[in-house]
Design an enzyme around this catalytic site. Structure first.
Site, PDB file in Angstrom:
ATOM      1  N   LYS A 113      -3.690  32.811 -19.047  1.00 28.20           N
ATOM      2  CA  LYS A 113      -4.678  31.828 -19.543  1.00 28.20           C
ATOM      3  C   LYS A 113      -4.807  31.892 -21.065  1.00 28.20           C
ATOM      4  O   LYS A 113      -4.904  30.870 -21.736  1.00 28.20           O
ATOM      5  CB  LYS A 113      -6.058  32.103 -18.893  1.00 28.20           C
ATOM      6  CG  LYS A 113      -6.051  31.951 -17.380  1.00 28.20           C
ATOM      7  CD  LYS A 113      -7.386  32.338 -16.766  1.00 28.20           C
ATOM      8  CE  LYS A 113      -7.730  33.801 -16.888  1.00 28.20           C
ATOM      9  NZ  LYS A 113      -6.879  34.731 -16.134  1.00 28.20           N
ATOM     10  N   ASN A 171     -14.637  42.038 -18.697  1.00 31.05           N
ATOM     11  CA  ASN A 171     -13.602  42.360 -17.694  1.00 31.05           C
ATOM     12  C   ASN A 171     -12.331  41.570 -17.991  1.00 31.05           C
ATOM     13  O   ASN A 171     -11.250  41.931 -17.550  1.00 31.05           O
ATOM     14  CB  ASN A 171     -14.100  42.077 -16.261  1.00 31.05           C
ATOM     15  CG  ASN A 171     -14.722  40.696 -16.097  1.00 31.05           C
ATOM     16  OD1 ASN A 171     -14.954  39.982 -17.072  1.00 31.05           O
ATOM     17  ND2 ASN A 171     -15.019  40.320 -14.863  1.00 31.05           N
ATOM     18  N   THR A 231      -4.676  44.429 -19.093  1.00 29.10           N
ATOM     19  CA  THR A 231      -4.991  44.328 -20.520  1.00 29.10           C
ATOM     20  C   THR A 231      -6.232  45.152 -20.859  1.00 29.10           C
ATOM     21  O   THR A 231      -6.341  45.720 -21.941  1.00 29.10           O
ATOM     22  CB  THR A 231      -5.267  42.851 -20.875  1.00 29.10           C
ATOM     23  OG1 THR A 231      -4.247  42.066 -20.263  1.00 29.10           O
ATOM     24  CG2 THR A 231      -5.232  42.597 -22.361  1.00 29.10           C
ATOM     25  N   ASP A 266      -4.992  37.187 -14.904  1.00 31.11           N
ATOM     26  CA  ASP A 266      -3.813  37.551 -15.704  1.00 31.11           C
ATOM     27  C   ASP A 266      -2.643  36.585 -15.522  1.00 31.11           C
ATOM     28  O   ASP A 266      -1.479  36.974 -15.605  1.00 31.11           O
ATOM     29  CB  ASP A 266      -3.349  38.988 -15.375  1.00 31.11           C
ATOM     30  CG  ASP A 266      -4.460  39.991 -15.574  1.00 31.11           C
ATOM     31  OD1 ASP A 266      -5.290  39.786 -16.483  1.00 31.11           O
ATOM     32  OD2 ASP A 266      -4.516  40.984 -14.826  1.00 31.11           O
ATOM     33  N   GLN A 315     -10.594  35.454 -15.218  1.00 29.86           N
ATOM     34  CA  GLN A 315     -10.208  35.850 -13.859  1.00 29.86           C
ATOM     35  C   GLN A 315      -9.411  34.727 -13.163  1.00 29.86           C
ATOM     36  O   GLN A 315      -8.805  33.917 -13.841  1.00 29.86           O
ATOM     37  CB  GLN A 315     -11.441  36.259 -13.028  1.00 29.86           C
ATOM     38  CG  GLN A 315     -12.080  37.577 -13.469  1.00 29.86           C
ATOM     39  CD  GLN A 315     -13.017  37.437 -14.662  1.00 29.86           C
ATOM     40  OE1 GLN A 315     -13.880  36.591 -14.692  1.00 29.86           O
ATOM     41  NE2 GLN A 315     -12.838  38.274 -15.662  1.00 29.86           N
ATOM     42  N   GLY A 336      -9.196  40.070 -20.103  1.00 27.95           N
ATOM     43  CA  GLY A 336      -8.313  40.509 -21.181  1.00 27.95           C
ATOM     44  C   GLY A 336      -7.284  39.416 -21.369  1.00 27.95           C
ATOM     45  O   GLY A 336      -6.411  39.241 -20.526  1.00 27.95           O
ATOM     46  N   HIS A 337      -7.433  38.651 -22.428  1.00 26.33           N
ATOM     47  CA  HIS A 337      -6.552  37.506 -22.657  1.00 26.33           C
ATOM     48  C   HIS A 337      -5.640  37.798 -23.847  1.00 26.33           C
ATOM     49  O   HIS A 337      -6.115  38.054 -24.953  1.00 26.33           O
ATOM     50  CB  HIS A 337      -7.383  36.237 -22.885  1.00 26.33           C
ATOM     51  CG  HIS A 337      -8.186  35.845 -21.674  1.00 26.33           C
ATOM     52  ND1 HIS A 337      -9.012  34.754 -21.638  1.00 26.33           N
ATOM     53  CD2 HIS A 337      -8.254  36.401 -20.439  1.00 26.33           C
ATOM     54  CE1 HIS A 337      -9.570  34.667 -20.431  1.00 26.33           C
ATOM     55  NE2 HIS A 337      -9.126  35.661 -19.694  1.00 26.33           N
TER      56      HIS A 337
HETATM   57  P1  GDP Z   1      -4.784  36.172 -18.920  1.00 26.98           P
HETATM   58  O1  GDP Z   1      -5.793  37.210 -18.554  1.00 26.98           O
HETATM   59  O2  GDP Z   1      -4.653  35.106 -17.879  1.00 26.98           O
HETATM   60  O3  GDP Z   1      -4.986  35.611 -20.300  1.00 26.98           O
HETATM   61  O4  GDP Z   1      -3.373  36.931 -18.931  1.00 26.98           O
HETATM   62  P2  GDP Z   1      -3.059  38.343 -19.635  1.00 26.98           P
HETATM   63  O5  GDP Z   1      -3.017  38.140 -21.100  1.00 26.98           O
HETATM   64  O6  GDP Z   1      -3.948  39.411 -19.098  1.00 26.98           O
HETATM   65  O7  GDP Z   1      -1.634  38.644 -19.031  1.00 26.98           O
HETATM   66  C1  GDP Z   1      -0.571  37.747 -19.178  1.00 26.98           C
HETATM   67  C2  GDP Z   1       0.589  38.450 -19.907  1.00 26.98           C
HETATM   68  O8  GDP Z   1       1.754  37.663 -19.787  1.00 26.98           O
HETATM   69  C3  GDP Z   1       0.345  38.624 -21.397  1.00 26.98           C
HETATM   70  O9  GDP Z   1       0.964  39.789 -21.844  1.00 26.98           O
HETATM   71  C4  GDP Z   1       1.031  37.399 -21.996  1.00 26.98           C
HETATM   72  O10 GDP Z   1       1.463  37.599 -23.343  1.00 26.98           O
HETATM   73  C5  GDP Z   1       2.212  37.274 -21.078  1.00 26.98           C
HETATM   74  N1  GDP Z   1       2.739  35.916 -20.914  1.00 26.98           N
HETATM   75  C6  GDP Z   1       2.041  34.745 -20.789  1.00 26.98           C
HETATM   76  N2  GDP Z   1       2.882  33.727 -20.541  1.00 26.98           N
HETATM   77  C7  GDP Z   1       4.121  34.250 -20.512  1.00 26.98           C
HETATM   78  C8  GDP Z   1       5.420  33.716 -20.247  1.00 26.98           C
HETATM   79  O11 GDP Z   1       5.604  32.537 -19.979  1.00 26.98           O
HETATM   80  N3  GDP Z   1       6.468  34.595 -20.280  1.00 26.98           N
HETATM   81  C9  GDP Z   1       6.326  35.913 -20.543  1.00 26.98           C
HETATM   82  N4  GDP Z   1       7.398  36.684 -20.554  1.00 26.98           N
HETATM   83  N5  GDP Z   1       5.118  36.449 -20.791  1.00 26.98           N
HETATM   84  C10 GDP Z   1       4.041  35.639 -20.751  1.00 26.98           C
HETATM   85  P1  IMO Z   2      -8.554  37.987 -16.762  1.00 20.86           P
HETATM   86  O1  IMO Z   2      -9.556  37.025 -17.362  1.00 20.86           O
HETATM   87  C1  IMO Z   2      -7.363  40.514 -13.416  1.00 20.86           C
HETATM   88  C2  IMO Z   2     -10.586  42.358 -11.060  1.00 20.86           C
HETATM   89  C3  IMO Z   2     -10.737  43.864 -11.146  1.00 20.86           C
HETATM   90  C4  IMO Z   2     -11.361  44.166  -9.779  1.00 20.86           C
HETATM   91  C5  IMO Z   2     -12.261  42.960  -9.548  1.00 20.86           C
HETATM   92  C6  IMO Z   2     -13.719  43.207  -9.926  1.00 20.86           C
HETATM   93  O2  IMO Z   2      -7.885  38.845 -17.761  1.00 20.86           O
HETATM   94  O3  IMO Z   2      -7.620  37.270 -15.854  1.00 20.86           O
HETATM   95  P2  IMO Z   2     -15.035  43.441 -12.223  1.00 20.86           P
HETATM   96  O4  IMO Z   2     -14.834  44.381 -13.369  1.00 20.86           O
HETATM   97  O5  IMO Z   2     -14.950  42.009 -12.574  1.00 20.86           O
HETATM   98  O6  IMO Z   2     -16.266  43.763 -11.431  1.00 20.86           O
HETATM   99  O7  IMO Z   2     -13.799  43.768 -11.228  1.00 20.86           O
HETATM  100  O8  IMO Z   2     -11.740  41.913 -10.337  1.00 20.86           O
HETATM  101  N1  IMO Z   2     -10.602  41.650 -12.373  1.00 20.86           N
HETATM  102  C7  IMO Z   2      -9.518  41.130 -12.954  1.00 20.86           C
HETATM  103  N2  IMO Z   2      -8.213  41.163 -12.601  1.00 20.86           N
HETATM  104  N3  IMO Z   2      -7.744  39.832 -14.518  1.00 20.86           N
HETATM  105  C8  IMO Z   2      -9.039  39.763 -14.871  1.00 20.86           C
HETATM  106  O9  IMO Z   2      -9.476  38.987 -15.897  1.00 20.86           O
HETATM  107  C9  IMO Z   2     -10.001  40.464 -14.107  1.00 20.86           C
HETATM  108  N4  IMO Z   2     -11.330  40.628 -14.182  1.00 20.86           N
HETATM  109  C10 IMO Z   2     -11.688  41.335 -13.116  1.00 20.86           C
HETATM  110  O10 IMO Z   2      -9.504  44.509 -11.297  1.00 20.86           O
HETATM  111  O11 IMO Z   2     -10.390  44.158  -8.751  1.00 20.86           O
HETATM  112 MG    MG Z   3      -5.949  39.273 -18.350  1.00 16.66          MG
END
Ligand code: GDP
Ligand code: IMO
Ligand code: MG
Length: 433
Positions: free
Chosen positions: A16, A38, A297, A13, A222, A40-41
């Site tokens: 990415k 797993n 996410t 999270d 991840q 969530g982007h």
């Molecule tokens: P990922 O799994 O690495 O793709 O990240 P996620 O989408 O799960 O979580 C990142 C969250 O931060 C999302 O809601 C993005 O829209 C938000 N986000 C990403 N970059 C920025 C930033 O520079 N500033 C703010 N405020 N939000 C951001």
């Molecule tokens: P993105 O791509 C954050 C965490 C879960 C748990 C552990 C194992 O959005 O960054 P799993 O379901 O993979 O067996 O869970 O890994 N986890 C994540 N945490 N972002 C993710 O993906 C994750 N994918 C798995 O919360 O602790």
């Molecule tokens: Mg994510």
């Protein structure tokens, strides 16, 4: 042959999705190579928010997208993601590896049963069947997308898996859930029919694209601290999340990778269980969580938050072999004064500079912080204006923070994100050169 791998450097999270979407503007192909649903982007484009779990984030830029062999694919999730995008006017130009393993309903049952059995050693999974699917792959029980198109092998594998999984679920885990071979077989036939137009040898597609000088973006899921080898074992996921997985997970050689861009959130967040040395359980932690809107996410769970961890960052830089960093959420950290960075740990009176392998030692690690002056907060539109003006328009203290991160990771910060949308992004160096 410009190719860029984008990887998470913390606990997932990191942003990415936002960075991959941003870089996709200049890419020809975007490839997912590990993990599964797993992930969530999140991608925000003006007022629209897209949350992708399997499809590569380049799909929003209407680029060619590939789900490669290293990904574990839940066909229900993938088909829904495709149909949701179609209803929004996107028609994914997708290739799905014929070698990718699929997640079926019994993997979800096993995920839940295993988590309960593990008690305090559970990692708080996303319950998407990720661990059990990778287990089957390694144990050679797995079903691959190409099996969906071969009725004979499919029937054999379903029958073998159902008898084993039913025994495991009933007799080992004591569940009364029933697994029906008939239902699974008809579901798999439907998956085969609906997915067959996408299934291909994606290693050929990617290598030919690289041969032709196309730009290929590899999208990690991840983060390094969740890696099955290098992460906080057993509190992580079941795949290699390190950059090296882009090669094995997509069928390209290490010689074909030009750039490894690590995504680093300006602070730490973690969804799920396990030790987290810089976690803040006080008011500052709640403020970070609320201001950063840190909710999972996939699961909607509250993410635990804390200060940036330089031990983890140094480790992620080394294991991934970073060539640059995309720093995200510098805007979220604005308004906190001072800001702290954990430089090293202390455990049992000893200084710990490197990531320990033992989870017991890691649980005892207490952060040793260095304080830095914070920077002023701005509105969303002001941050976009700053992005337009460029790096020098950032407050000096924020630039000092960037410099500090560069000295920790020993690579340049090439992209800085100061908001959710594409325009809230500063490019300091071209990652495609
Ligand atoms: P990922 O799994 O690495 O793709 O990240 P996620 O989408 O799960 O979580 C990142 C969250 O931060 C999302 O809601 C993005 O829209 C938000 N986000 C990403 N970059 C920025 C930033 O520079 N500033 C703010 N405020 N939000 C951001
Ligand atoms: P993105 O791509 C954050 C965490 C879960 C748990 C552990 C194992 O959005 O960054 P799993 O379901 O993979 O067996 O869970 O890994 N986890 C994540 N945490 N972002 C993710 O993906 C994750 N994918 C798995 O919360 O602790
Ligand atoms: Mg994510």
């Amino acid at each position: 042959m410009p190719s860029v791998v984008v990887v998470g450097c913390q606990w997932g999270d990191e942003g990415k999705g936002k960075i991959v979407d941003f870089l996709s503007a200049q890419a020809d192909y975007v490839v997912r190579y590990q993990g599964g649903s797993n992930a969530g982007h999140t991608i925000k484009v003006r007022d629209d928010t897209y949350r992708l779990r399997l499809l590569p984030s380049g799909v929003i830029h209407r680029k060619k997208v590939v789900i490669a062999n290293g990904v574990v694919v839940d066909p229900e999730v993938l088909l829904k993601e495709i149909s949701d995008l179609k209803s929004k006017g996107f028609n994914p130009d997708l290739s799905l590896s014929d070698r990718a393993h699929i997640t079926l309903s019994y993997h979800l049952l096993l995920d839940a049963a295993e988590e309960e059995f593990k008690g305090s050693l559970r990692s708080g999974t996303t319950m998407r069947g990720i661990g059990p699917t990778y287990t089957d792959k390694a144990a050679r029980y797995g079903i691959r997308t190409s099996d969906l198109l071969d009725p004979q092998i499919l029937e054999q594998k379903i029958s073998q898996n159902v008898s084993l999984k039913q025994k495991t679920i009933s007799q080992v885990y004591g569940s009364d859930a029933q697994i029906s071979a008939q239902d699974l077989l008809s579901a798999c036939k439907r998956y085969g029919n609906e997915l067959q137009g996408y299934i291909a040898d994606t290693s050929i597609i990617i290598n030919e694209a690289l041969d032709a000088g196309k730009r290929v973006l590899f999208e990690g899921a991840q983060g390094l601290l969740l890696d099955v080898d290098h992460g906080v074992y057993p509190f992580g996921t079941s795949s290699n999340t390190a950059a090296g997985a882009a090669c094995t997970g997509a069928g390209v050689g290490p010689t074909r990778i030009n750039e490894i861009l690590g995504v680093v959130k300006a602070y730490t967040s973690r969804v799920g269980a396990g030790p987290l040395p810089t976690e803040l359980t006080d008011e500052t932690g709640s403020r970070l969580q609320e201001k950063g809107q840190e909710f999972g996410t996939v699961t909607g769970r509250r993410r635990r938050c804390g200060w940036l961890d330089a031990v983890a960052l140094r480790y992620a830089s080394r294991v991934n072999g970073l060539t640059g960093i995309a720093l995200t959420k510098l805007d979220t950290l604005a308004g906190f004064d001072p800001v702290k960075i954990c430089i090293e740990y202390k455990a049992d009176g000893q200084v710990v500079k490197d990531q320990p392998s033992s989870v017991n030692v890691y649980s005892k690690c207490l952060p040793i912080y260095e304080e830095m002056k914070g920077w002023r907060d701005s509105s969303e539109s002001e941050w976009s204006m700053i992005a337009k003006k460029g790096y020098e328009a950032l407050p000096k203290e924020a630039r000092d923070y960037v410099t500090m991160i560069e000295s920790i990771a020993r690579v340049p910060v090439k992209i800085i994100s100061i908001g959710q949308t594409r325009d809230a992004t500063i490019t300091r160096a071209n990652v495609w050169s």
